[in-house]
Scaffold this motif. Structure first.
Motif, PDB file in Angstrom:
ATOM      1  N   ASP A   1       0.832  -1.210   0.000  1.00 54.73           N
ATOM      2  CA  ASP A   1       0.000   0.000   0.000  1.00 54.73           C
ATOM      3  C   ASP A   1       0.864   1.257   0.000  1.00 54.73           C
ATOM      4  OD1 ASP A   1      -2.253  -1.576   0.079  1.00 54.73           O
ATOM      5  OD2 ASP A   1      -2.581  -1.338   2.241  1.00 54.73           O
ATOM      6  N   GLU A   2       1.930   1.213   0.773  1.00 57.82           N
ATOM      7  CA  GLU A   2       2.771   2.392   0.954  1.00 57.82           C
ATOM      8  C   GLU A   2       3.750   2.614  -0.197  1.00 57.82           C
ATOM      9  OE1 GLU A   2       6.221   3.955   4.088  1.00 57.82           O
ATOM     10  OE2 GLU A   2       4.817   2.379   4.681  1.00 57.82           O
ATOM     11  N   SER A   3       4.227   1.523  -0.796  1.00 53.96           N
ATOM     12  CA  SER A   3       5.349   1.639  -1.725  1.00 53.96           C
ATOM     13  C   SER A   3       4.987   1.547  -3.195  1.00 53.96           C
ATOM     14  CB  SER A   3       6.392   0.553  -1.399  1.00 53.96           C
ATOM     15  OG  SER A   3       6.834   0.657  -0.060  1.00 53.96           O
ATOM     16  N   VAL A   4       3.931   0.801  -3.537  1.00 55.38           N
ATOM     17  CA  VAL A   4       3.598   0.559  -4.944  1.00 55.38           C
ATOM     18  C   VAL A   4       2.752   1.692  -5.508  1.00 55.38           C
ATOM     19  CG1 VAL A   4       2.395  -0.967  -6.559  1.00 55.38           C
ATOM     20  CG2 VAL A   4       3.755  -1.942  -4.691  1.00 55.38           C
ATOM     21  N   GLY A   5       3.204   2.216  -6.643  1.00 52.64           N
ATOM     22  CA  GLY A   5       2.433   3.240  -7.352  1.00 52.64           C
ATOM     23  C   GLY A   5       1.753   2.608  -8.563  1.00 52.64           C
ATOM     24  N   THR A   6       1.950   3.186  -9.733  1.00 51.52           N
ATOM     25  CA  THR A   6       1.339   2.660 -10.953  1.00 51.52           C
ATOM     26  C   THR A   6       1.878   1.262 -11.254  1.00 51.52           C
ATOM     27  OG1 THR A   6       1.103   4.876 -11.872  1.00 51.52           O
ATOM     28  CG2 THR A   6       0.982   3.042 -13.419  1.00 51.52           C
ATOM     29  N   VAL A   7       0.964   0.351 -11.557  1.00 56.07           N
ATOM     30  CA  VAL A   7       1.328  -1.020 -11.904  1.00 56.07           C
ATOM     31  C   VAL A   7       1.319  -1.147 -13.428  1.00 56.07           C
ATOM     32  CG1 VAL A   7       0.713  -3.460 -11.702  1.00 56.07           C
ATOM     33  CG2 VAL A   7       0.342  -1.907  -9.762  1.00 56.07           C
ATOM     34  N   TYR A   8       2.449  -1.585 -13.995  1.00 59.51           N
ATOM     35  CA  TYR A   8       2.576  -1.703 -15.445  1.00 59.51           C
ATOM     36  C   TYR A   8       2.342  -3.131 -15.949  1.00 59.51           C
ATOM     37  CZ  TYR A   8       4.639   2.913 -14.979  1.00 59.51           C
ATOM     38  OH  TYR A   8       4.849   4.236 -14.681  1.00 59.51           O
ATOM     39  N   GLY A   9       2.407  -4.076 -15.058  1.00 58.88           N
ATOM     40  CA  GLY A   9       2.162  -5.456 -15.484  1.00 58.88           C
ATOM     41  C   GLY A   9       2.394  -6.438 -14.350  1.00 58.88           C
ATOM     42  N   LEU A  10       1.675  -7.566 -14.409  1.00 54.42           N
ATOM     43  CA  LEU A  10       1.818  -8.645 -13.442  1.00 54.42           C
ATOM     44  C   LEU A  10       1.985  -9.953 -14.195  1.00 54.42           C
ATOM     45  CD1 LEU A  10      -1.116  -7.495 -11.142  1.00 54.42           C
ATOM     46  CD2 LEU A  10       1.300  -7.437 -10.495  1.00 54.42           C
ATOM     47  N   GLU A  11       2.864 -10.801 -13.716  1.00 62.38           N
ATOM     48  CA  GLU A  11       3.136 -12.074 -14.390  1.00 62.38           C
ATOM     49  C   GLU A  11       3.465 -11.846 -15.866  1.00 62.38           C
ATOM     50  OE1 GLU A  11       3.061 -15.813 -13.762  1.00 62.38           O
ATOM     51  OE2 GLU A  11       4.019 -14.680 -12.169  1.00 62.38           O
ATOM     52  N   ILE A  12       4.439 -11.000 -16.112  1.00 65.33           N
ATOM     53  CA  ILE A  12       4.765 -10.583 -17.474  1.00 65.33           C
ATOM     54  C   ILE A  12       5.704 -11.596 -18.135  1.00 65.33           C
ATOM     55  CG2 ILE A  12       5.857  -8.800 -18.866  1.00 65.33           C
ATOM     56  CD1 ILE A  12       5.176  -6.794 -16.728  1.00 65.33           C
ATOM     57  N   PRO A  13       5.318 -12.150 -19.291  1.00 63.31           N
ATOM     58  CA  PRO A  13       6.214 -13.058 -20.019  1.00 63.31           C
ATOM     59  C   PRO A  13       7.303 -12.266 -20.739  1.00 63.31           C
ATOM     60  CG  PRO A  13       4.158 -12.774 -21.228  1.00 63.31           C
ATOM     61  CD  PRO A  13       4.005 -12.007 -19.946  1.00 63.31           C
ATOM     62  N   LEU A  14       8.559 -12.644 -20.501  1.00 62.53           N
ATOM     63  CA  LEU A  14       9.683 -11.914 -21.069  1.00 62.53           C
ATOM     64  C   LEU A  14      10.711 -12.881 -21.642  1.00 62.53           C
ATOM     65  CD1 LEU A  14      10.283  -9.398 -18.127  1.00 62.53           C
ATOM     66  CD2 LEU A  14       9.284  -8.831 -20.345  1.00 62.53           C
ATOM     67  N   TRP A  15      11.495 -12.401 -22.606  1.00 62.96           N
ATOM     68  CA  TRP A  15      12.579 -13.209 -23.154  1.00 62.96           C
ATOM     69  C   TRP A  15      13.661 -12.286 -23.705  1.00 62.96           C
ATOM     70  CZ3 TRP A  15      13.259 -12.775 -28.527  1.00 62.96           C
ATOM     71  CH2 TRP A  15      12.177 -12.224 -29.231  1.00 62.96           C
ATOM     72  N   SER A  16      14.856 -12.839 -23.834  1.00 66.46           N
ATOM     73  CA  SER A  16      15.991 -12.036 -24.274  1.00 66.46           C
ATOM     74  C   SER A  16      16.771 -12.753 -25.362  1.00 66.46           C
ATOM     75  CB  SER A  16      16.921 -11.759 -23.079  1.00 66.46           C
ATOM     76  OG  SER A  16      18.176 -11.285 -23.510  1.00 66.46           O
ATOM     77  N   SER A  17      16.997 -12.053 -26.454  1.00 66.97           N
ATOM     78  CA  SER A  17      17.834 -12.586 -27.532  1.00 66.97           C
ATOM     79  C   SER A  17      19.289 -12.673 -27.093  1.00 66.97           C
ATOM     80  CB  SER A  17      17.735 -11.701 -28.777  1.00 66.97           C
ATOM     81  OG  SER A  17      16.417 -11.602 -29.233  1.00 66.97           O
ATOM     82  N   GLU A  18      19.732 -11.684 -26.335  1.00 69.84           N
ATOM     83  CA  GLU A  18      21.133 -11.632 -25.913  1.00 69.84           C
ATOM     84  C   GLU A  18      21.440 -12.698 -24.864  1.00 69.84           C
ATOM     85  OE1 GLU A  18      24.191  -8.523 -23.705  1.00 69.84           O
ATOM     86  OE2 GLU A  18      22.536  -7.739 -24.913  1.00 69.84           O
ATOM     87  N   LEU A  19      20.559 -12.817 -23.874  1.00 66.02           N
ATOM     88  CA  LEU A  19      20.781 -13.794 -22.800  1.00 66.02           C
ATOM     89  C   LEU A  19      20.383 -15.205 -23.202  1.00 66.02           C
ATOM     90  CD1 LEU A  19      19.408 -11.809 -19.720  1.00 66.02           C
ATOM     91  CD2 LEU A  19      21.771 -11.952 -20.532  1.00 66.02           C
ATOM     92  N   ARG A  20      19.503 -15.307 -24.203  1.00 67.17           N
ATOM     93  CA  ARG A  20      18.931 -16.596 -24.601  1.00 67.17           C
ATOM     94  C   ARG A  20      18.238 -17.259 -23.408  1.00 67.17           C
ATOM     95  NH1 ARG A  20      23.743 -16.209 -27.336  1.00 67.17           N
ATOM     96  NH2 ARG A  20      24.927 -17.495 -25.867  1.00 67.17           N
ATOM     97  N   LEU A  21      17.427 -16.425 -22.738  1.00 70.20           N
ATOM     98  CA  LEU A  21      16.662 -16.833 -21.562  1.00 70.20           C
ATOM     99  C   LEU A  21      15.238 -16.308 -21.680  1.00 70.20           C
ATOM    100  CD1 LEU A  21      18.874 -16.052 -18.414  1.00 70.20           C
ATOM    101  CD2 LEU A  21      18.318 -18.304 -19.342  1.00 70.20           C
TER     102      LEU A  21
END
Length: 221
Positions: free
Chosen positions: A107-127
């Protein structure tokens, strides 16, 4: 408490599959191992030693309990930040009590939420992987992860968590062009106050990349 949400970032969902018992994500570039799969591999010897020390039955009991509790706290945090009034419905009283230790912090620390459980991947890391939360933390856009622990953990004991979040930050940067350097670990602790660790991703990204490359070298053999 009503959290504000923004949909300025768009992410395509990623399917998962198991390869040799390890979680992988199917990305447009092929299958990439999950961040947790790679980083956890470097702890396997310590885990095996612990299992030998406490015995298989006790190790299984502790592991199952920890996984269940972690999942429940994760879901409650996601529902709570999604403004779901039923976030605690059908949850075990002990899990609700545990989550309530961090509710005021959110409640005290979180402001605008941009996403939850966001699927991500990286070409550089291959992760690839799923980030628990991307939101403003104390007014600064951050990569946020929720953890549970049976006991207090010093910051130097959880380097793997910071490496995990630094990888998410790198993936987020590749997918959006935005660099979020602040990473935040929010951890509930049994019978104790919760822990909040705020770090800079650049303090951990290099060591994370070294582990990723080492993992690739070993498994390529």
């Amino acid at each position: 408490m009503e959290f504000q949400h923004s949909d300025i970032y768009k992410f395509d969902n990623l399917k998962t599959k198991n390869i040799d018992g390890k979680r992988h994500y199917v990305t447009p570039e092929g299958s990439y191992p999950s961040v947790t799969t790679v980083l956890s591999w470097f702890e396997k010897e310590a885990i095996q030693e612990w299992r030998k020390r406490v015995g298989e039955e006790e190790a299984n009991r502790v592991s199952v309990r920890a996984a269940r509790r972690g999942t429940q706290i994760h879901y409650m945090a996601e529902d709570y930040l999604s403004n779901n009034p039923d976030y605690a419905k059908k949850r075990m009283p002990a899990d609700i009590e545990t989550f309530n230790t961090i509710r005021g912090i959110l409640d005290e620390s979180v402001g605008t939420v941009y996403g939850l459980e966001i699927p991500l991947w990286s070409s550089e890391l291959r992760l690839a992987g799923r980030c628990d939360c991307v939101a403003e933390w104390n007014n600064k856009p951050s990569i946020i992860d929720f953890k549970t622990s049976r006991k207090f953990k010093k910051k130097e004991w959880i380097t793997k968590y910071f490496e995990q979040l630094s990888c998410y930050s790198k993936m987020f940067e590749e997918r959006t062009g935005e660099c979020l350097n602040q990473i935040v670990v929010v951890m509930t602790v049994d019978d104790n106050k919760p822990l909040v660790y705020i770090e800079d991703r650049d303090n951990y990204l290099e060591s994370a990349i070294e582990k990723v490359r080492r993992y690739e070298e070993i498994h390529a053999q």
